[in-house]
Each structure stands twice: as C-alpha cells, then as structure tokens.
Design a protein around this motif. Structure first.
Motif, PDB file in Angstrom:
ATOM      1  N   THR A  52       0.983  -1.097  -0.152  1.00 20.76           N
ATOM      2  CA  THR A  52       0.040   0.558   0.868  1.00 20.76           C
ATOM      3  C   THR A  52       0.867   1.362   0.215  1.00 20.76           C
ATOM      4  OG1 THR A  52      -0.007  -0.175   2.306  1.00 20.76           O
ATOM      5  CG2 THR A  52      -2.112  -1.046   1.428  1.00 20.76           C
ATOM      6  N   GLY A  53       2.078   1.393   0.267  1.00 22.68           N
ATOM      7  CA  GLY A  53       3.227   1.991  -0.420  1.00 22.68           C
ATOM      8  C   GLY A  53       2.815   3.305  -1.688  1.00 22.68           C
ATOM      9  N   SER A 113       2.733   6.533  -8.145  1.00 30.39           N
ATOM     10  CA  SER A 113       4.003   6.475  -9.518  1.00 30.39           C
ATOM     11  C   SER A 113       5.637   5.322  -9.106  1.00 30.39           C
ATOM     12  CB  SER A 113       5.277   7.399  -9.338  1.00 30.39           C
ATOM     13  OG  SER A 113       4.528   9.341 -10.422  1.00 30.39           O
ATOM     14  N   ILE A 136       7.838   1.840  -3.683  1.00 32.61           N
ATOM     15  CA  ILE A 136       8.713   2.428  -3.048  1.00 32.61           C
ATOM     16  C   ILE A 136       8.625   1.596  -1.630  1.00 32.61           C
ATOM     17  CG2 ILE A 136       6.138   3.003  -1.416  1.00 32.61           C
ATOM     18  CD1 ILE A 136       9.237   5.183  -1.475  1.00 32.61           C
ATOM     19  N   GLU A 137       8.438   0.647  -1.733  1.00 28.65           N
ATOM     20  CA  GLU A 137       8.934  -0.674  -0.962  1.00 28.65           C
ATOM     21  C   GLU A 137       9.390  -0.771  -0.918  1.00 28.65           C
ATOM     22  OE1 GLU A 137       5.554  -0.163  -2.085  1.00 28.65           O
ATOM     23  OE2 GLU A 137       4.407  -0.463  -0.252  1.00 28.65           O
ATOM     24  N   ALA A 158      14.710   1.774   0.018  1.00 28.15           N
ATOM     25  CA  ALA A 158      15.712   1.741   1.399  1.00 28.15           C
ATOM     26  C   ALA A 158      16.355   0.448   1.011  1.00 28.15           C
ATOM     27  CB  ALA A 158      15.071   1.839   2.349  1.00 28.15           C
ATOM     28  N   LEU A 210      18.256   4.265   4.604  1.00 30.61           N
ATOM     29  CA  LEU A 210      18.007   4.530   4.027  1.00 30.61           C
ATOM     30  C   LEU A 210      18.264   5.345   2.160  1.00 30.61           C
ATOM     31  CD1 LEU A 210      15.301   7.013   5.991  1.00 30.61           C
ATOM     32  CD2 LEU A 210      14.619   5.008   5.004  1.00 30.61           C
ATOM     33  N   GLN A 251      15.459   9.583   0.366  1.00 24.87           N
ATOM     34  CA  GLN A 251      14.396   9.502   1.332  1.00 24.87           C
ATOM     35  C   GLN A 251      14.979  10.341   2.486  1.00 24.87           C
ATOM     36  OE1 GLN A 251      14.604   5.188   1.532  1.00 24.87           O
ATOM     37  NE2 GLN A 251      12.728   4.892   1.278  1.00 24.87           N
ATOM     38  N   LEU A 258      13.252  13.222   4.883  1.00 30.85           N
ATOM     39  CA  LEU A 258      12.986  13.594   6.130  1.00 30.85           C
ATOM     40  C   LEU A 258      13.689  14.536   6.995  1.00 30.85           C
ATOM     41  CD1 LEU A 258      13.409   9.951   7.344  1.00 30.85           C
ATOM     42  CD2 LEU A 258      11.181  11.404   7.046  1.00 30.85           C
ATOM     43  N   GLU A 259      15.119  15.024   6.519  1.00 29.78           N
ATOM     44  CA  GLU A 259      15.633  15.913   7.090  1.00 29.78           C
ATOM     45  C   GLU A 259      16.012  17.351   7.208  1.00 29.78           C
ATOM     46  OE1 GLU A 259      19.734  14.566   6.434  1.00 29.78           O
ATOM     47  OE2 GLU A 259      20.134  13.237   7.695  1.00 29.78           O
ATOM     48  N   THR A 286       4.068  11.546  -1.321  1.00 35.39           N
ATOM     49  CA  THR A 286       5.873  11.180  -0.806  1.00 35.39           C
ATOM     50  C   THR A 286       6.402   9.985  -1.685  1.00 35.39           C
ATOM     51  OG1 THR A 286       6.206  12.213   1.330  1.00 35.39           O
ATOM     52  CG2 THR A 286       7.533  11.050   1.146  1.00 35.39           C
ATOM     53  N   PRO A 287       5.865   8.683  -1.598  1.00 32.91           N
ATOM     54  CA  PRO A 287       5.732   7.426  -2.159  1.00 32.91           C
ATOM     55  C   PRO A 287       6.631   8.319  -4.047  1.00 32.91           C
ATOM     56  CG  PRO A 287       4.363   6.595  -0.934  1.00 32.91           C
ATOM     57  CD  PRO A 287       4.495   8.778  -0.752  1.00 32.91           C
ATOM     58  N   LEU A 305       9.761  10.695  -4.453  1.00 31.53           N
ATOM     59  CA  LEU A 305      10.561   9.838  -4.147  1.00 31.53           C
ATOM     60  C   LEU A 305      10.506   9.148  -5.256  1.00 31.53           C
ATOM     61  CD1 LEU A 305      10.553   9.001  -0.439  1.00 31.53           C
ATOM     62  CD2 LEU A 305      12.038  10.436  -1.319  1.00 31.53           C
ATOM     63  N   ALA A 325       9.483   8.677  -8.855  1.00 30.15           N
ATOM     64  CA  ALA A 325      10.173   9.711 -10.048  1.00 30.15           C
ATOM     65  C   ALA A 325      11.373  10.495  -9.435  1.00 30.15           C
ATOM     66  CB  ALA A 325       8.662  11.481  -9.687  1.00 30.15           C
TER      67      ALA A 325
END
Lengths: 759, 158, 289
Positions: B36-37, B51, B77-78, B81, B86, B90, B94-95, B105-106, B109, B111
C-alpha cells in the motif's frame, strides 16, 4: 493543582534546548518508505468493498429507489438507502448531516448520495450500482448564490427562513442567515474621509484538494459496536456525529485515525464513513469505502463562492476612517460555511473605529461547503486588500507604511468584541519592509503586490497524557489529529519540559476510546492546544517525580526541585543527595507508587491571533493573459516556532494553495447543474513547474498565554495570498482584477478592453 | 469473471497473482499484494501518487493494467531503502522536511530517484518539470525541490 | 464488463486476426493512458483489448531514405530520447513532450495520441505541420495517408474496422527549414491545450519563405491545417507584416467552442498570438538549418 492555563505564562528568560530545532518528525520514516497507513490502506479479513450511487441531477425529488436487482447480484452483501438512516428533523444539524450523507426527500446537488452497496469486490460493487433504479422528478436548480437570493429562485429547503431578519417570514427562502456586524458610525467615518474607494469582487468555490481521497473501513459487530478506521481531522466529532445520525450511543462507536493525506479543513466532517457503518451493520462484515477523485470533487469540500461589495475611506495622511461591506457567501446545499469568519476577520488587521458589514449565507444546488484554512476569509480579504492598496496609492504612501499606520495593536478592540493582547502585526510589517524582496528593484514589466492577513487562531477542548517508561523514556498521547507534524512539535515541548532529548519521546494519536473529547484539529489550534495539554501533563509528571524523590530521600517535597531532567535537593539545607535522573526515578516505580504519568483535559483558551504579510512579484503575458509568479515571500508571526522547518512549510504550502486559488482553481458548472471539472486535469491546482521557491520570514512575538509563546500558523498563510497576487497583477498591468480566479481569459479580457494587449 | 494468471517481480520478489483484466497495476499492488505504499490519488494519471517503475520506466500504475505486468519487473517505494539504510533521497526528505502529510511522498521519491539516475545534476527548473506530474498540496513544492537538490549533491559525492 | 479479454500479440498478423475475428467490440491498446481511463469511467465497455506494444515493428525508430519511420507504439519518452529525431524534428518533439507528465509519456504513444482523436491533442499539430504520413495496415493491406486525414471528429477516426496505424513517416528535411510547436495552457504542465499551434517552414538561400504549413489544435473538432495561414508566410521574409497577417489568418480559421477549458473569444485571440510566436521559433530554426 492549578493548571497551566492559570499559572504558566510565557517565560522570556528560559533557555531552550529542543524547542526551535528541527528534528526528524516521528511519522517521517514510515512516510518515506511506504509503511505509513492512510485511510485507504487498511485491509481487514472478510472485508467488503462499498460504493455509493450518486445523483446525476442538481435538484430533484427522489421518488423511488428500487434496489432489488442489485441485491440479487452474486457477491453483493448489503445495499443501503435513505430507509436505513433514521429520519431526523430537516433543518437541524443532525437532519442536515443525515440528508447530506444520504439523500432523503430530494437530491440537492450533482453527486448527492442516493444509495450504496457492499460487495466482495470493487468490480461487483460497481456493477451493482448500475442495477439500482432511481426515479427522479427533476426540479429547476440554482447554482449562483446571488441568483439563489432572488424572488422566484428554486427553493432548496421548504422549512428555511432567514435567521437575523426581524418579523415573521411566510415564504421559504434560500438565505440561511443575515448577519450584521458593526462598530462606531460608518457615516461619520466616511464623512471624515478625504478619499473613498470601493469595489465589487467575486470568487468561485475552490476545493481543498488534499491528495488523499477520503477512505475508511467500518466494522460493526452483532452487539451493536462499531469500529471505524478513517482519515479524519476529528475522531471525537466523527464519533459523535455518526452516533447522532445513526442513533447509536457514542460509546459504542470507536473511531481510530489513519495517517491523513491532507485535509486543510475538508476532513472535519463525515461523508462515506456513516454509509460504511450502515453497510457493515447490514452485512455483518467490515466494509471499506474509498472515494474516487470524481466523488471528492463532486461531493466533499469545497469552499464558499462569494460576492462582496466593499467601501473604505481614509484621510489624506493615510488614516482609515471607515469600512463597509455587503457580503454573500454560498454554503452549498446545507448551512455550515462559517461565513461569520468573513465579516469578523476582513478588516481586523487594521485598527478601525467605524465598521458596518452585512453578510448573508445562501444555499444553492452545490455540494455543502466545508472548512478550508481560514474559512470564508481569503476570498473577502482579496477585495479589502485591493482597496487598501488603492488608498495607499491615492495618499501617496508606501504600501507597507500605509498598513503600518493603520495596523492593529495590543489594546485595540475588534468588530467581534475581542480586545487584542500582545500581537505581532507591527513587527511583521516591519520585518516585511526589511526583506531583500521588498527592498529589491522590481524588474521591468513585472508587478509587485502586498497584502496582509489575519486569523483568530482557535483553541478549545483538548486532551492528552504523558507516561514515563521504567527506562526513563516518554510516551505522549493526544486525542487530536496530526495534519502536518504536530506529533513531533508536541514531543519537542515534552522533551523541553522534562529535560530529555527529543529522541526519548514518542507521540501517539489516540482513538476515541483512549481519550476524552477533542474539538476538530482545525483553526490552527492543535500545536497550541495540545501543546498546552502536553506541557501540563509533563509538569504533573515532574511534580510526581519530585514527590517520589522526596519520599526516597525522606525530605519534604518542598525540598526538591526538577532541573535539567533530574531531581535535585533545592538547597544544601535539605541534605546531601545525588541528583536522580528521570530514568533513576522511573526505575523505582515498581517499589514506590506505580507508573509516573500526567494526564490533562482542558478547555484551552488563550490562542494568540496571527498576522502575516505576503509579497508577490509577477509577470503577465499580454498576449495570453497568463500570470507567472516570479517571486514570493511570506512574513508571519508564529509567536514561537517550535519546529521552524514545519512552520516554514505551513507558510509555503498556504501561499501556493492561495496562488492556485488566485489564478486557476474554480468549480465550473454546466447549464444542467453538473460539475464539469471533477478531476485534477481540469481542476488546476499548481504543479511544481508553475511556482517559484517561497521565501519565508518567521517573526516571533510570543503569545503571552503559552509557555513557549506559540501561536497557530496553519490558516494565516492563506489569508493574504489572493489579495497579494491580485495586487501584483494590478501593479503589472495597471488594472486590478476583481474576479477570482484571475485566469488567463479574464486577464486577457481586461487587457483587451483597455487596449493593453500585445503579441 | 475469469481471472488472468500473471507472474510479476516486485522489488526483486516474484509474485503470482490472479487478476481481472480491468484491474490496474495499482489495484493489483494494493488490493492483491497489499503493497500500500503506492498511493491512489486520482486514478487518471493526473497526480502521480501511484508512480512506480516498470522495467526501468517511470509510470503511473493507475494507467497500467495488472495483466500487463506479467513478466515485468516493478519497483515501488517499499523497495527503495536498502534494508535498514534509507536512500539518500529518503533521508534528505526527512531532514529537510520535504514532506508534510506524506501521501504524495512515495510517488515523488520514485520519480525523483529516476530523475537522478538519468541526470545526477539537475537544475531547479529541471526538477520542477520532471516532478510536474506529482501533485503535492501541502508543501508548495519548495522543500521537495530542495530535498531533491540536496540528495543529488550528496549522491554526486560533494 | 463481464468478460473483458486481453491479448498481447507479437506480430501484426496476429493482431489483425484478433481484431478481425473479435466478437463484440475490440479496442487497440497502445500506451493505454486514455483507454484505461475511459474503461475506468465506463465511457467505453470493450470486450477485447489488443495490446500492440509487443509488436516489434511498431516499437522501432528507423532512418528511411534520409527521413524517419517512427513506430506508432513508440512511447513519448522513447521518441524524446532519440537524439537524431530530436535534432531533426524539434517541433514534433515539443508536441510529444507536452502529451502529459513524465509518467504518462513513459506509456503514451504517438499513435495513441493521434488515434484517440482529441481535438486538443498535442502531437497532431506538429505532425501535420511536418507533413508526416501514417502507414495504416488493415484487412485490405497497407496504405499511407497524411496524418491530417486520420481524425474526423472528437474521438472519431477515418480508420476502418480492423485497421491499425503502425508507423509515422517523416520525409527528409529540406535545407533551411524549421518547425516548432507551442500550446497555451493555464498551467505549465499537466494540462490540456486550450490552443496549440504547429508551424513548419522552409526558406530559400535569401531567407524568403518558399514553403509553409501551419496547423492549429484545440480550435475546432479536429486539428486544422490552415492553408490561408501558410499562404501569409510564403513569398515573404517572415517579417512583421507577414506575422501580423499570419496571426489574423490563424484567428480567422478558428472554429472553437466555449467550454470549461476556454472561451471562443479567448481561443481565437490566443491562436493568433501563438501562431506568430511559433512562426518566429520555426524561422530561427530554419535559418540555422
């Protein structure tokens, strides 16, 4: 023990270690790896898929619904219609909500739900919908709010009479309420003016356009309990309202929140969730409903369309003497637009003595509007700030100086009766004046717009708890939702109070059974209100740790104090004891009085109002009317930014939402009353290549009522945007647009009519 | 309805799935594999939340039929990492707070990773146009673009 | 949709057989970026989908007689990654690059964009301006027709049952020629053309325009090849006066509708403005060729 509301004011001398830094938010890692569970991401064993049949008509009597063929389709486990919802009196909050969720006597807009099915697959559910026969008697419809106010307009609700009008009303109307707000004497104010400016403005509905469509799973058991998992801005409000319309005791409904993929106000009230609950009761299986984007546009949100006629006057030395407005707010098929925010907030950035506004809320054949960041304010400020800029030009003053001259300050009283405590509008304007952006020379052909914005900021019922683990780390729990990172901000405040690194604190969002009532997470209230509650809980835990240490040391509790994450003897007179850290005290809970925690319920007050200034540079294509936003700066008072990157994100996101609304976003209806653009292709929210970076300046004038001084920051960033973009276009082409959105056809028309169009 | 048997590789793992012809790859990933990501925002290719990479090509999984995934290799996305570590994208998201609600976000990332594979040193404008198919309603895009730029710089070894 | 079938033949003959032998309605699926949405929205309910992406000859880009043959199932991204084609036909690439997002172009094909017959599609105007032809294969053999003869109305083509567009053919580009495409949309990306203009022109050694083709999109039921607009350029140095005439001719040729995407007045005005801008880009390219 006194609560934080009475005894913990802002302390300007505190040395902060955590507040004001930018740790990674708790929900972040799951969100960058795809692990985070949003509304549509829950799958339960035996789960069915629910789908809703919707009216294709804008206004019709719902004569009959025949579901027999759908019920007979293999794989269909339940079909629901109006007959499965208790009949509540029309015109009451429950009656309106019930009728919005499932049409009863009439359908009132394109997309109004008329039936629903639950089946073993989405494909079967879709086929079943096609087998439902609905007989409609089509009625004339009305979309535009001003047309809906005219005599002879199609009437949506036969019971409706206008609130706020004196005398008996014999005939039904579409005007829900007429609200007059006034202070001083506007006639006198205009008489004292050297310049009087006025204009008429209009706006179309925009949609919140969260990227996550509403999704939920309801699971009802045979003993009448209902578990509901959904994306929501208010678990308790969902529970109570669903209980109200389904006539179920609230305690039997347990609402848990998923991660929420954007809400912006649009997820403050239920849509498909009660339908899923009904289908689950009928099928005795879990039922999932996820709205399509088409359904989201046709049936949820949007915001109010408005018409406004505004007049303002000022002296030749730049003092605003009077302000007057006639406002119309379209609320969709049912009341609930919160239109009063418009007249209350529209002039409130300025210290005015004489105001008179008349505002009407009107129903028409559109989906019921829902909240959106500063509901009913930005589209009215659009006109006000046009006039403020025009007055500055007439007086010959700098745009910011003119606003400074009239800026609201501590001690000023507003039209809604609040007397401001310490506010930061003057500081925000002064900071705007000092930005590189404002000081920069405007490139040839561009226009620059300035606008200001205000939001009350809300507070209210909030609950939270804090528990210290035996290892000395901390769990906090709140009953609010996390719309943009409140979990980390709350954890930071807890860490600051307890003197532990923020990595030691973990925040959890409760379900309705774990925590007492919370108002919806809306109105920029959550980091403020839940922050108060969590700080209070932390201080309870600290007091308890002091008591434990006093007992261990055998000294009076007055003899111990909590400093930097440890309990110390408050002086050498108390005795010689090694300080005890949180972990050391927590390790002894099994031999003392059990776990250490704090727990707070509060009707939080004291939210500090927020003010912002937006600066926009734009370029207008004189051959096509297309507006290109070239530079954007947001300057806003956050009181204190707990997590500055998140505050910047609020400023930037609000500004760009406003840019979309200013330039392109609108609901387009056909003659048939159907929405023509229910998708992201033709409902044009900004894409990455449409917009520039958004610079931000965080002004910090502490809210005296909060221990860290914070003010809400969620709504203010949208309020000035429409006005700022409008003023920038006006500056670029010499004509200030008055109609939202300021889309290319409208701008090209302005240019052509003035002979200013080129190749 | 007769279902079609497909064999597809997702993030390096082979799966066998029975799917209906009218199920999209997005439906198959989410409803059948419970991955489901990959998010559904519009089901019309307009938002980019779904995407994924199909045989190394960036696509909206809502515009690909599940049956077309037979014999193909899908990256979601899963799989981004590397175990506990990560991807730099990713981490930079976060930072630098490149996400607010996280629903887009998924897709962003996925794309962005594809962009940096093709162009390790994109300009701000190139990033903005590459990501134009990924709608975000929270951030105003500023911190997303900055996160991609920072990750690109890090990945170039600067 | 009770029995939707999916087939992905590996050669044209098999595809023909499937399309010819199908009971009920069969649809050719290339990128599927329009088709899947139409199925999802229940706008169409086909019984058979014939996926043509596994047919090699429809997936290749080849140089033929100094020109190009582009398979109809070549995706937007594949064409945009072909350096030789991009250098030769930048205007076609401008159109193809606007078909949708990177994600959509990773799937969407030129053949699909043309055969979906949307009046606002971005690749037909530059293809038509370029003078491209389409090779069509069907039960009765193969034929080449100009691209402007494919669409006959919104969603409708001149193709007979069982016929497939297999490739687009671009003749060798003459010296001193250049073409360009631009569209107007409110957003920079992810939008449908409100007006699109493709211009292809050829100069002689003195810079006089000796040939031109002007094609307008989104201003009529199909893309319009406007000879009157081309005539304003031919024989001129593409100077200001010629550009003014071009703009007028382009606006005059518009037969648009008022809809959610634009008004008649707006489309008509912008067609003229864009025609002039696009002609200037094409001129610049022709001078460098």
């Amino acid at each position: 023990m006194a609560t934080i509301l009475e005894d913990s004011k802002f302390n300007p001398d505190q040395k902060l270690k955590v507040v004001g830094t930018n740790p990674v938010k708790h929900d972040g890692p799951d969100k960058v790896t795809g692990r985070a569970k949003f509304g549509a991401d829950m799958y339960l064993p035996g789960m069915l898929f629910g789908k809703i049949l919707r009216s294709p008509h804008a206004h019709a009597i719902l004569k009959s619904i025949d579901t027999s063929a759908a019920e007979a389709l293999p794989g269909v486990n339940a079909v629901a219609t109006r007959d499965d919802f208790p009949e509540l009196q029309a015109g009451t909050p429950g009656g309106d909500l019930s009728r919005n969720i499932m049409a009863r006597e009439k359908v009132l807009y394109d997309g109004h739900p008329v039936a629903a099915v639950a089946a073993t697959s989405e494909s079967i559910a879709r086929r079943a919908l096609k087998l439902i026969k609905v007989e409609y008697e089509i009625l004339p419809h009305v979309i535009d709010p001003v047309e809906a106010m005219q005599p002879g307009a199609p009437i949506l609700h036969s019971h409706l009479r206008t609130k706020g009008v004196e005398g008996a009303q014999d005939t039904p109307t579409n005007v829900v309420e007429r609200l007059v707000c006034e202070m001083g004497d506007v006639e006198k104010g205009f008489a004292a003016a050297d310049f009087i400016v006025e204009g008429e403005y209009d706006s179309k509905p925009m949609h919140q356009s969260y990227i996550e469509p509403q999704g939920c799973v309801a699971s009802a058991s045979q003993d009448g309990q209902i578990e509901l998992y959904c994306c929501t801005q208010g678990i308790h409000v969902f529970r109570d309202r669903i209980g109200e319309i389904l006539k179920i005791d609230s305690a039997k409904i347990r609402v848990s929140q998923s991660e929420m993929g954007g809400g912006f106000g649009g997820k403050t009230s239920p849509y498909a969730e009660p339908v899923a609950a009904v289908l689950s009761r009928k099928s005795a299986r879990p039922v999932k409903i996820v709205l399509t984007r088409n359904e989201v546009f046709r049936c949820t949100g949007p915001v109010s369309a408005t018409k406004s006629k505004i007049k303002m006057g000022c002296t030749k030395d730049g003092k605003i003497t009077a302000a007057q407005a006639d406002l119309v707010f379209q609320t969709g098929a049912f009341t609930g637009s919160m239109f009063f925010n418009g007249p209350w907030a529209m002039f409130t950035r300025y210290a005015l003595d004489n105001i008179h506004t008349v505002a009407c809320e009107v129903v028409s054949n559109r989906p019921k509007v829902n909240a959106f960041r500063a509901p009913c304010v930005p589209q009215i400020v659009f006109g006000v700030e046009a006039l403020v800029s025009e007055m500055a030009n007439k007086v010959g003053m700098d745009q910011i100086d003119f606003r400074l001259k009239n800026a609201a300050k501590e001690g000023d009283t507003t039209v809604f009766g609040q007397t401001f405590e310490r506010i930061g509008f003057v500081e925000t304007l002064e900071a705007a004046k000092q930005t590189d952006h404002y000081k920069s020379k405007l490139p040839e052909g561009w226009g620059r717009g300035v606008s200001t914005g205000f939001w009350f900021n809300r507070d209210g019922d909030t609950t939270g708890s804090l528990t210290i683990t035996p290892g000395g780390s901390v769990t906090i729990m709140v009953g609010t939702s996390d719309v943009a990172g409140s979990r980390i901000s709350l954890s930071m405040m807890a860490a600051e109070e307890l003197g532990v690194p923020v990595e030691k604190v973990r925040a959890i969002l409760s379900d309705t059974a774990m925590m007492g009532n919370n108002r919806v997470t809306a109105g920029s209230r959550t980091t403020y209100s839940a922050g108060m509650v969590i700080v209070d809980s932390a201080r309870q835990a600290i007091a308890e740790m002091c008591r434990r240490a006093a007992e261990i040391w055998g000294v009076p509790v007055e003899g111990v104090e909590f400093v930097d994450g440890a309990v110390h003897p408050s002086s050498s007179n108390v005795g010689e004891f090694e300080p005890m850290s949180i972990a050391e005290i927590a390790a002894k809970t099994s031999v003392s009085h059990g776990a250490i925690s704090g727990h707070t319920e509060m009707n939080v007050t004291g939210a500090g109002p927020g003010f912002g200034v937006h600066l926009v540079d734009c370029e207008v294509d004189r051959g096509t009317g297309r507006v290109d936003i070239k530079r954007y700066t947001v300057i806003e008072d956050a009181g204190k930014a707990i997590h500055p990157l998140q505050v910047e994100g609020q400023y930037q996101g609000g500004a760009i939402q406003g840019v979309g609304w200013a330039l392109n976003e609108e609901y387009i209806y056909g003659e048939d009353g159907r929405l023509q653009n229910p998708g992201f292709l033709d409902y044009r929210i900004p894409v990455a290549s449409d917009v520039p970076m958004v610079d931000t300046v965080i002004v910090e004038v502490p809210n005296p009522r909060h221990p860290y001084g914070l003010r809400g920051v969620g709504e203010v960033p949208v309020t000035p945007t429409l006005g700022a973009v409008g003023n920038a276009i006006g500056d670029a082409i010499g004509i200030r647009p008055t109609s939202l959105p300021m889309s290319p056809p409208k701008i090209l028309k302005l240019l052509k009519d003035a002979g200013l169009n080129t190749n | 309805m007769a279902k079609t048997h497909i064999t597809t590789t997702v993030n390096g793992d082979e799966y066998e799935v029975l799917c209906e012809v009218d199920q999209t790859l997005l439906d198959v990933l989410r409803d059948e594999l419970h991955l489901t990501g990959t998010k559904e925002g519009c089901s019309s290719g307009d938002c980019g939340a779904c995407s994924v990479m199909v045989d190394g090509r960036l696509m909206c999984s809502c515009l690909v039929l599940g049956v077309e995934a037979d014999g193909k290799s899908i990256d979601t996305i899963e799989g981004m990492a590397d175990g506990d570590v990560l991807h730099p994208l990713q981490r930079n998201f976060l930072e630098l707070n490149g996400l607010q609600c996280g629903i887009c976000t998924p897709g962003i990332l996925i794309a962005a990773k594809n962009l940096l594979e093709r162009n390790p040193n994109p300009t701000e404008t190139e990033i903005r146009f590459w990501l134009a198919g990924n709608l975000c309603r929270c951030t105003g895009y500023d911190k997303i673009i900055r996160s991609v730029m920072a990750a690109a710089e890090e990945m170039r070894g600067n | 949709m009770t029995g939707l079938r999916y087939e992905a033949p590996e050669n044209l003959n098999a595809a023909m057989a499937l399309l010819g032998g199908a009971e009920g309605s069969a649809r050719v699926m290339a990128g599927g970026t329009d088709l899947i949405i139409q199925i999802d929205n229940e706008m169409i309910e086909p019984d058979l989908l014939v996926d043509i992406k596994n047919i090699k000859e429809m997936r290749s880009i080849d140089q033929v007689d100094g020109g190009y043959r582009v398979g109809a199932a070549v995706t937007g991204m594949e064409l945009m990654e072909h350096e030789g084609f991009c250098a030769t036909w930048p205007g076609v690439i401008e159109g193809v690059s606007l078909i949708g997002s990177i994600q959509v172009k990773g799937r969407a094909t030129v053949g699909g964009n043309v055969c979906n017959s949307s009046p606002a599609a971005d690749s037909p105007p530059p293809l038509i301006a370029a003078g491209a032809t389409a090779t069509i294969v069907g039960p009765n053999g193969s034929r080449d027709i100009p691209v402007e003869d494919i669409a006959v109305g919104p969603g409708k083509t001149s193709l007979a049952k069982g016929e497939i567009v297999v490739a687009f053919n671009f003749a060798k580009r003459p010296a001193h020629s250049g073409e360009a495409y631009q569209r107007f949309t409110p957003r920079t990306e992810m939008d449908i053309a409100v007006v699109g203009v493709g211009v292809n022109l050829t100069l002689d050694g003195d810079g006089t325009c000796i040939a031109a083709r002007v094609c307008l999109g989104a201003v009529a039921a199909t893309a319009l090849l406007v000879d009157e607009a081309a005539a304003t350029l031919i024989g001129t140095k593409v100077d200001e006066a010629a550009l003014d005439n071009l703009a007028k001719a382009a606006s005059a040729a518009c037969r648009p509708i008022d809809d959610k995407r634009g008004t008649i007045e707006f489309r008509t005005d912008v067609a003229g403005v864009l025609a002039r801008r696009v002609a200037l880009v094409a001129l610049e390219r022709a001078r460098k060729n």
